[in-house]
Design a protein around this motif. Structure first.
Motif, short mmCIF file in Angstrom:
data_model
loop_
_atom_site.label_atom_id
_atom_site.label_comp_id
_atom_site.label_asym_id
_atom_site.label_seq_id
_atom_site.Cartn_x
_atom_site.Cartn_y
_atom_site.Cartn_z
N SER A 65 0.83 -1.20 0.00
CA SER A 65 0.00 0.00 0.00
C SER A 65 0.87 1.26 0.00
N ASP A 66 1.90 1.27 0.84
CA ASP A 66 2.82 2.41 0.87
C ASP A 66 3.53 2.60 -0.47
N LEU A 67 3.96 1.48 -1.07
CA LEU A 67 4.62 1.55 -2.36
C LEU A 67 3.70 2.11 -3.43
N LEU A 68 2.45 1.66 -3.44
CA LEU A 68 1.49 2.16 -4.42
C LEU A 68 1.21 3.65 -4.22
N ASP A 69 1.11 4.09 -2.96
CA ASP A 69 0.90 5.51 -2.68
C ASP A 69 2.06 6.35 -3.20
N ARG A 70 3.28 5.88 -2.93
CA ARG A 70 4.46 6.62 -3.39
C ARG A 70 4.54 6.64 -4.91
N THR A 71 4.20 5.53 -5.54
CA THR A 71 4.22 5.45 -7.00
C THR A 71 3.20 6.40 -7.60
N GLU A 72 2.00 6.42 -7.03
CA GLU A 72 0.95 7.31 -7.51
C GLU A 72 1.38 8.77 -7.38
N ALA A 73 1.97 9.12 -6.25
CA ALA A 73 2.43 10.49 -6.04
C ALA A 73 3.53 10.85 -7.03
N SER A 74 4.41 9.92 -7.30
CA SER A 74 5.50 10.16 -8.25
C SER A 74 4.96 10.35 -9.67
N VAL A 75 3.99 9.54 -10.04
CA VAL A 75 3.39 9.66 -11.38
C VAL A 75 2.69 11.01 -11.52
N LYS A 76 1.92 11.40 -10.51
CA LYS A 76 1.22 12.69 -10.56
C LYS A 76 2.21 13.84 -10.65
N LYS A 77 3.29 13.75 -9.91
CA LYS A 77 4.31 14.80 -9.94
C LYS A 77 4.95 14.88 -11.33
N GLU A 78 5.24 13.73 -11.91
CA GLU A 78 5.85 13.71 -13.24
C GLU A 78 4.87 14.23 -14.29
N GLU A 79 3.60 13.88 -14.17
CA GLU A 79 2.60 14.38 -15.11
C GLU A 79 2.48 15.90 -15.01
N ALA A 80 2.50 16.42 -13.80
CA ALA A 80 2.39 17.87 -13.61
C ALA A 80 3.61 18.58 -14.20
N ARG A 81 4.76 17.93 -14.09
CA ARG A 81 6.00 18.54 -14.58
C ARG A 81 6.05 18.55 -16.11
N THR A 82 5.54 17.51 -16.74
CA THR A 82 5.69 17.38 -18.19
C THR A 82 4.47 17.80 -18.99
N SER A 83 3.32 18.00 -18.35
CA SER A 83 2.13 18.36 -19.11
C SER A 83 2.22 19.82 -19.54
N PRO A 84 1.73 20.10 -20.75
CA PRO A 84 1.77 21.49 -21.22
C PRO A 84 0.82 22.36 -20.40
N LYS A 85 1.23 23.58 -20.17
CA LYS A 85 0.41 24.53 -19.43
C LYS A 85 -0.65 25.11 -20.37
N GLU A 86 -1.78 25.50 -19.79
CA GLU A 86 -2.82 26.11 -20.62
C GLU A 86 -2.33 27.45 -21.15
N ASP A 87 -2.69 27.73 -22.36
CA ASP A 87 -2.29 29.02 -22.97
C ASP A 87 -3.14 30.11 -22.40
N ASP A 88 -2.46 31.11 -21.81
CA ASP A 88 -3.19 32.22 -21.19
C ASP A 88 -3.44 33.34 -22.19
N GLY A 89 -3.09 33.14 -23.44
CA GLY A 89 -3.33 34.14 -24.46
C GLY A 89 -2.25 35.19 -24.56
N GLY A 90 -1.28 35.14 -23.71
CA GLY A 90 -0.23 36.16 -23.69
C GLY A 90 0.91 35.85 -24.65
N HIS A 91 0.94 34.69 -25.22
CA HIS A 91 2.03 34.30 -26.10
C HIS A 91 1.56 34.30 -27.55
N VAL A 92 2.39 34.81 -28.43
CA VAL A 92 2.07 34.80 -29.85
C VAL A 92 2.88 33.69 -30.49
#
Length: 93
Positions: A65-92
């Motif tokens: 259970s602890d291993l799965l929790d740590r793995t899930e947290a690691s995956v979420k952290k990696e997804e947040a780091r690599t996912s593209p940010k929403e375009d706020d319209g300020g970039h051309v």
């Protein structure tokens, strides 16, 4: 212990199957097995083995259970780091 049990089980099976005495040998062997199974010492060892197995399963469940929790947290952290940010319209582009 497991090896001894398998050896004894194999020996008993070979004795019964290879015996010329047939049913009598089987009956004697099964009576001895019932006496051994009903022996308080045997039952005490079986109870201890069940307790050890239950404790080991609990520890394994907690670790998994602890291993799965740590793995899930690691995956979420990696997804947040690599996912593209929403375009706020300020970039051309």
């Amino acid at each position: 212990m497991k090896g001894k049990f398998l050896f004894l089980a194999g020996t008993a099976t070979g004795f019964v199957l290879g015996s010329k005495a047939g049913r009598q040998a089987y009956d004697r062997l099964s009576a001895k097995a019932r006496r051994l199974w009903g022996d308080p010492t045997t039952q005490k060892v079986i109870s201890q083995a069940e307790t050890i197995a239950r404790d080991a399963a609990s520890v394994a469940q907690t670790k998994l259970s602890d291993l799965l929790d740590r793995t899930e947290a690691s995956v979420k952290k990696e997804e947040a780091r690599t996912s593209p940010k929403e375009d706020d319209g300020g970039h051309v582009i």
